[in-house]
Design a protein around this motif. Structure first.
Motif, mmCIF file in Angstrom:
data_model
loop_
_atom_site.group_PDB
_atom_site.id
_atom_site.type_symbol
_atom_site.label_atom_id
_atom_site.label_comp_id
_atom_site.label_asym_id
_atom_site.label_seq_id
_atom_site.Cartn_x
_atom_site.Cartn_y
_atom_site.Cartn_z
ATOM 1 N N ASP A 49 0.797 -1.129 0.034
ATOM 2 C CA ASP A 49 -0.089 0.104 0.119
ATOM 3 C C ASP A 49 0.905 1.131 -0.037
ATOM 4 O O ASP A 49 0.562 2.177 -0.759
ATOM 5 N N PHE A 50 1.923 1.273 0.634
ATOM 6 C CA PHE A 50 2.914 2.279 0.888
ATOM 7 C C PHE A 50 3.459 2.526 -0.446
ATOM 8 O O PHE A 50 3.495 3.788 -1.034
ATOM 9 N N ASN A 51 3.964 1.687 -1.249
ATOM 10 C CA ASN A 51 4.586 1.742 -2.504
ATOM 11 C C ASN A 51 3.598 2.156 -3.693
ATOM 12 O O ASN A 51 4.023 2.542 -4.684
ATOM 13 N N LYS A 52 2.350 2.187 -3.365
ATOM 14 C CA LYS A 52 1.139 2.312 -4.326
ATOM 15 C C LYS A 52 0.870 4.021 -4.163
ATOM 16 O O LYS A 52 0.458 4.507 -5.213
ATOM 17 N N LYS A 53 1.472 4.696 -3.136
ATOM 18 C CA LYS A 53 0.932 5.737 -2.983
ATOM 19 C C LYS A 53 1.504 7.061 -3.704
ATOM 20 O O LYS A 53 2.962 6.635 -4.196
ATOM 21 N N GLU A 54 0.887 7.779 -4.321
ATOM 22 C CA GLU A 54 1.474 8.657 -5.028
ATOM 23 C C GLU A 54 2.151 9.683 -4.634
ATOM 24 O O GLU A 54 2.091 10.036 -3.439
ATOM 25 N N VAL A 55 3.607 10.171 -5.172
ATOM 26 C CA VAL A 55 4.409 11.114 -4.360
ATOM 27 C C VAL A 55 3.804 12.624 -4.705
ATOM 28 O O VAL A 55 3.155 12.776 -5.839
ATOM 29 N N LYS A 56 3.845 13.088 -3.543
ATOM 30 C CA LYS A 56 3.386 14.691 -3.577
ATOM 31 C C LYS A 56 4.329 15.552 -3.778
ATOM 32 O O LYS A 56 5.431 15.468 -3.266
#
Length: 56
Positions: A49-56
């Motif tokens: 789930d962490f790796n799927k997060k979009e970088v802001k």
């Protein structure tokens, strides 16, 4: 054989000192895990789930 309710759980300390995870994954887990017990399935889902997060 273990069913879901009897899944083996590990403490945050056991997980972050495990050889099963990379150094980067351990850093992620140190930041995200609370001081409670987790199954390996839960820990792997947290990493995914962490790796799927979009970088802001």
């Amino acid at each position: 054989m273990l069913d879901k309710e009897q899944e083996v759980k590990f403490t945050k300390e056991q997980i972050v000192s495990s050889k099963q995870f990379t150094v980067i994954e351990k850093d992620i887990l140190k930041a995200l895990l609370e001081d409670k017990d987790y199954s390996l399935k839960e820990v792997k889902k947290i990493i995914v789930d962490f790796n799927k997060k979009e970088v802001k």
